[in-house]
Design a protein around this motif. Structure first.
Motif, PDB file in Angstrom:
ATOM      1  N   GLY A   1      -3.988  -3.511   6.296  1.00 48.00           N
ATOM      2  CA  GLY A   1      -2.800  -2.734   6.622  1.00 48.00           C
ATOM      3  C   GLY A   1      -2.880  -2.187   8.031  1.00 48.00           C
ATOM      4  O   GLY A   1      -3.883  -2.366   8.738  1.00 48.00           O
TER       5      GLY A   1
ATOM      6  N   PRO B   1       0.018   5.012  11.248  1.00 42.32           N
ATOM      7  CA  PRO B   1       0.909   4.860  12.399  1.00 42.32           C
ATOM      8  C   PRO B   1       2.171   5.707  12.357  1.00 42.32           C
ATOM      9  O   PRO B   1       3.086   5.469  13.142  1.00 42.32           O
ATOM     10  CB  PRO B   1       1.248   3.361  12.377  1.00 42.32           C
ATOM     11  CG  PRO B   1       0.855   2.842  11.066  1.00 42.32           C
ATOM     12  CD  PRO B   1      -0.012   3.833  10.390  1.00 42.32           C
TER      13      PRO B   1
ATOM     14  N   CYS C   1      -3.401   0.622   9.267  1.00 44.43           N
ATOM     15  CA  CYS C   1      -4.437   1.597   9.623  1.00 44.43           C
ATOM     16  C   CYS C   1      -5.846   1.019   9.520  1.00 44.43           C
ATOM     17  O   CYS C   1      -6.817   1.714   9.800  1.00 44.43           O
ATOM     18  CB  CYS C   1      -4.331   2.823   8.725  1.00 44.43           C
ATOM     19  SG  CYS C   1      -4.684   2.450   6.993  1.00 44.43           S
TER      20      CYS C   1
ATOM     21  N   ALA D   1      -0.401   4.417   0.137  1.00 44.74           N
ATOM     22  CA  ALA D   1      -1.268   5.560   0.432  1.00 44.74           C
ATOM     23  C   ALA D   1      -0.709   6.435   1.543  1.00 44.74           C
ATOM     24  O   ALA D   1      -1.238   7.509   1.808  1.00 44.74           O
ATOM     25  CB  ALA D   1      -2.669   5.083   0.805  1.00 44.74           C
ATOM     26  N   CYS D   2       0.326   5.957   2.241  1.00 43.52           N
ATOM     27  CA  CYS D   2       0.973   6.802   3.245  1.00 43.52           C
ATOM     28  C   CYS D   2       2.425   6.348   3.374  1.00 43.52           C
ATOM     29  O   CYS D   2       2.800   5.305   2.844  1.00 43.52           O
ATOM     30  CB  CYS D   2       0.220   6.759   4.580  1.00 43.52           C
ATOM     31  SG  CYS D   2       0.765   5.502   5.744  1.00 43.52           S
TER      32      CYS D   2
ATOM     33  N   LEU E   1       3.978   2.503   3.944  1.00 44.42           N
ATOM     34  CA  LEU E   1       4.160   1.545   2.836  1.00 44.42           C
ATOM     35  C   LEU E   1       4.003   0.095   3.311  1.00 44.42           C
ATOM     36  O   LEU E   1       4.902  -0.736   3.157  1.00 44.42           O
ATOM     37  CB  LEU E   1       5.535   1.748   2.181  1.00 44.42           C
ATOM     38  CG  LEU E   1       5.767   3.141   1.562  1.00 44.42           C
ATOM     39  CD1 LEU E   1       7.210   3.280   1.084  1.00 44.42           C
ATOM     40  CD2 LEU E   1       4.805   3.405   0.415  1.00 44.42           C
ATOM     41  N   CYS E   2       2.867  -0.208   3.891  1.00 44.16           N
ATOM     42  CA  CYS E   2       2.608  -1.557   4.409  1.00 44.16           C
ATOM     43  C   CYS E   2       2.696  -2.585   3.289  1.00 44.16           C
ATOM     44  O   CYS E   2       2.232  -2.351   2.170  1.00 44.16           O
ATOM     45  CB  CYS E   2       1.208  -1.634   5.003  1.00 44.16           C
ATOM     46  SG  CYS E   2       0.988  -0.701   6.499  1.00 44.16           S
TER      47      CYS E   2
ATOM     48  N   ARG F   1      -7.516   0.548   7.000  1.00 41.11           N
ATOM     49  CA  ARG F   1      -8.306   1.172   5.928  1.00 41.11           C
ATOM     50  C   ARG F   1      -8.130   0.438   4.601  1.00 41.11           C
ATOM     51  O   ARG F   1      -8.965   0.544   3.717  1.00 41.11           O
ATOM     52  CB  ARG F   1      -7.917   2.644   5.747  1.00 41.11           C
ATOM     53  CG  ARG F   1      -8.207   3.512   6.951  1.00 41.11           C
ATOM     54  CD  ARG F   1      -7.887   4.969   6.690  1.00 41.11           C
ATOM     55  NE  ARG F   1      -6.510   5.153   6.277  1.00 41.11           N
ATOM     56  CZ  ARG F   1      -6.097   6.009   5.362  1.00 41.11           C
ATOM     57  NH1 ARG F   1      -6.980   6.776   4.747  1.00 41.11           N
ATOM     58  NH2 ARG F   1      -4.827   6.119   5.040  1.00 41.11           N
ATOM     59  N   TYR F   2      -7.040  -0.277   4.440  1.00 39.75           N
ATOM     60  CA  TYR F   2      -6.741  -0.987   3.196  1.00 39.75           C
ATOM     61  C   TYR F   2      -6.474  -2.454   3.513  1.00 39.75           C
ATOM     62  O   TYR F   2      -6.035  -2.797   4.612  1.00 39.75           O
ATOM     63  CB  TYR F   2      -5.506  -0.387   2.513  1.00 39.75           C
ATOM     64  CG  TYR F   2      -5.670   1.060   2.126  1.00 39.75           C
ATOM     65  CD1 TYR F   2      -6.169   1.417   0.873  1.00 39.75           C
ATOM     66  CD2 TYR F   2      -5.338   2.074   3.018  1.00 39.75           C
ATOM     67  CE1 TYR F   2      -6.326   2.750   0.523  1.00 39.75           C
ATOM     68  CE2 TYR F   2      -5.497   3.415   2.680  1.00 39.75           C
ATOM     69  CZ  TYR F   2      -5.985   3.742   1.434  1.00 39.75           C
ATOM     70  OH  TYR F   2      -6.149   5.061   1.086  1.00 39.75           O
TER      71      TYR F   2
ATOM     72  N   CYS G   1       0.865  -1.182   0.000  1.00 36.11           N
ATOM     73  CA  CYS G   1       0.000   0.000   0.000  1.00 36.11           C
ATOM     74  C   CYS G   1       0.899   1.230   0.000  1.00 36.11           C
ATOM     75  O   CYS G   1       1.804   1.330   0.820  1.00 36.11           O
ATOM     76  CB  CYS G   1      -0.899  -0.002   1.234  1.00 36.11           C
ATOM     77  SG  CYS G   1      -1.862   1.535   1.380  1.00 36.11           S
TER      78      CYS G   1
HETATM   79  S1  SF4 Z   1      -0.858   2.505   7.254  1.00 31.72           S
HETATM   80 FE1  SF4 Z   1      -2.675   2.300   5.974  1.00 31.72          FE
HETATM   81  S2  SF4 Z   1      -2.434   3.900   4.420  1.00 31.72           S
HETATM   82 FE2  SF4 Z   1      -0.435   3.627   5.363  1.00 31.72          FE
HETATM   83  S3  SF4 Z   1       0.582   2.157   4.025  1.00 31.72           S
HETATM   84 FE3  SF4 Z   1      -0.367   0.982   5.710  1.00 31.72          FE
HETATM   85  S4  SF4 Z   1      -2.380   0.373   4.881  1.00 31.72           S
HETATM   86 FE4  SF4 Z   1      -1.586   2.005   3.556  1.00 31.72          FE
END
Ligand code: SF4
Length: 538
Positions: A54, A470, A56, A41-42, A45-46, A58-59, A39
């Motif tokens: 992930g 996080p 958060c 999106a932040c 980078l999970c 959310r994904y 991911c």
């Molecule tokens: S914390 Fe959430 S947004 Fe950030 S990389 Fe992991 S899954 Fe994606």
């Protein structure tokens, strides 16, 4: 469920239901397990394994595809009864459909779309780290014949906090005292306002400037508070308090009822004429200004006779006294339980036996009636009904005590690159009122001065608008609406503008046409239409 998030009673609305597909499987490097997806999106980078979410939440990795677990929130001015509130986009894949655990949802027919009535919010829209990528949704629409653009994204905010107004005159803690959540310092008591105690909670210092635990608990606290949940705090040297946006604060286990009608001096001024003829003296006990009727200008205007009362504390002006006691949870936000403790002996030359004295707090919650005996000692007796009625009216004039939670965040950084290739032009356009900034569709106050510092009432935002990552930081929606010509002038990503219908059918631009889900909500009546306010259409 609040009015702001009313979803018209359709089933399955509390469960996010369909996932949004954000990216195809993309192993990051050779050492990375090919069954994982990354991911981006932040900055975390999970790398997410099949069937897992992930960091958060959310994904998730859904069959090798990165999916968003919550829908994009779309606001409409009104929803007819029986219309779908959570609907899949067209093109929803068979695999995703087959694995859905949520109740089956009706297919979106396209008939629901009245583009002038629809506003895509940043809630669930995703982020596009690093920010030089265009925002996930850049929506073109027409409003009253004017070509408009709304840039929709989620921001990842380190510089953000909540300013909390708590309608009580009870002592919560000294100014600058630390506010704790689960033992960690997450904010402080700030300057009190009229009838309210104020807290500043969260912020970059606690998110990233302290220990990991402090940052984690601060982020959790902020997410919960922003999402309109109840959060418990303790204040060093002060009270224990439970705060929930739009609800009465609970101070030391007791739900607050009334916000004071005014300070003691104001209460004397408001009710002086009503007291006249029924009392010889009135003291309105207040931690800020305690009022004394016969000395006060209001009593003088009524030609009231001096009573010979002697007050403790520091006299400010006639009939107005500071510091008659210490702050506390007793009468009028002081620490007293016995009101006579703030009086010195009466002046025997001026006072007289039989003098009638009312002592009340600023909310009327506490009130006692006394008559001076032959030795000029106040003797508590039953309050006459006509005086009781005025005390009750003080109570009637108090507003309900509430906790108000305002989100305050700085959007003047790299987030702007998702809007334009020349970020300072966005800042300038906002200052020139060419751009309307909203937060989850809710109106935002933009602070004067540099940057884009916005403030919004969380109660006017959709439920669950806030998330965390996080790093730690807060995820929150933000939208920028303007005329298409102004967007072009500020160097906008013109090539990424898509019509509402295409946006709803295809999802975010980086979604590659894969299915996403929407949650339709009704625009709260208190919120202005984000695309309809002057000077945007003026
Ligand atoms: S914390 Fe959430 S947004 Fe950030 S990389 Fe992991 S899954 Fe994606």
């Amino acid at each position: 469920m609040t009015e702001h998030t009313k979803t018209d009673g359709l089933p399955g609305l509390d469960a996010p239901g369909l996932p949004q597909v954000m990216e195809r499987a993309r192993p990051r490097n050779e050492r990375m397990n090919s069954a994982k997806v990354e991911c981006n999106a932040c900055p975390v980078l999970c790398q997410i394994s099949e069937g897992r979410a992930g960091a958060c939440d959310r994904y998730a990795n859904h069959g090798g595809t990165l999916v968003r677990l919550d829908p994009v929130v779309v606001l409409r001015r009104s929803l007819d009864a029986g219309e779908a509130a959570l609907v899949p986009f067209a093109g929803r894949s068979a695999e995703v459909a087959a694995s859905d655990t949520a109740a089956p949802m009706p297919a979106w027919s396209g008939d629901l779309l009245h583009s002038e009535q629809v506003f895509v919010t940043g809630v669930g829209s995703s982020t596009t780290y690093p920010d030089y990528k265009p925002a996930p949704f850049i929506v073109g629409s027409q409003q009253q014949g004017v070509d408009m653009v709304t840039v929709v994204t989620e921001g990842i905010f380190s510089y953000c906090s909540f300013k909390v107004k708590i309608d009580t005159d009870r002592f919560l803690g000294a100014e600058q005292a630390n506010v704790r959540c689960k033992g960690e310092v997450v904010g402080h008591v700030t300057t009190a306002e009229y009838g309210s105690q104020m807290l500043s909670l969260g912020g970059v210092h606690h998110l990233t400037g302290g220990s990991k635990k402090e940052g984690r608990i601060t982020a959790e606290m902020m997410q919960a508070l922003g999402n309109k949940q109840a959060v418990e705090f303790t204040i060093d040297g002060g009270s224990q308090i439970v705060i929930q946006a739009g609800r009465a604060p609970i101070v030391n286990g007791v739900a607050e009822q009334r916000m004071r009608v005014g300070c003691g001096s104001a209460a004397v001024g408001i009710f002086a004429r009503q007291f006249f003829g029924l009392v010889d003296e009135v003291v309105v006990v207040d931690d800020h200004i305690t009022g004394v009727l016969t000395e006060h200008q209001a009593g003088r205007c009524l030609d009231m006779k001096p009573s010979g009362i002697a007050m403790r504390g520091r006299k400010s002006t006639p009939g107005r006294y500071f510091q008659v006691a210490n702050p506390g949870n007793g009468w009028g936000g002081t620490d007293i339980a016995e009101p006579l403790s703030i009086l010195d002996p009466w002046d025997p030359v001026v006072a007289w036996p039989g003098l009638r004295l009312l002592m009340t707090s600023t909310t009327g919650e506490h009130a006692s009636w006394y008559v001076l005996d032959a030795q000029l000692q106040p003797v508590e007796t039953e309050m006459p009904a006509e005086v009781r009625r005025i005390v009750d009216r003080i109570g009637e004039n108090c507003e309900p005590s509430l906790s108000t939670v305002l989100f305050l965040a700085g959007a003047g950084g790299s987030l702007r690159a998702g809007v334009t290739e020349n970020p300072v032009l966005l800042t300038r356009s906002i200052k020139q009122a060419l751009v309307n900034v909203t937060v989850g569709g809710a109106p935002a106050y933009v602070w004067p001065g540099g940057g884009i510092t916005v403030m919004a009432d969380v109660l006017r935002m959709p439920d669950n608008s806030f998330g965390t990552v996080p790093t730690p930081a807060i995820v929150a929606p933000i939208e920028f609406s303007m005329r298409r010509s102004d967007y072009e002038a500020l160097g906008g990503h013109m090539g990424q503008i898509r019509g509402l219908q295409e946006v709803l059918q295809r999802g975010a631009w980086h979604n590659d046409g894969a299915p996403q889900s929407l949650q339709w909500l009704t625009l709260p009546e208190a919120n202005p239409w984000p695309l309809g306010q002057p000077p945007l259409l003026g």
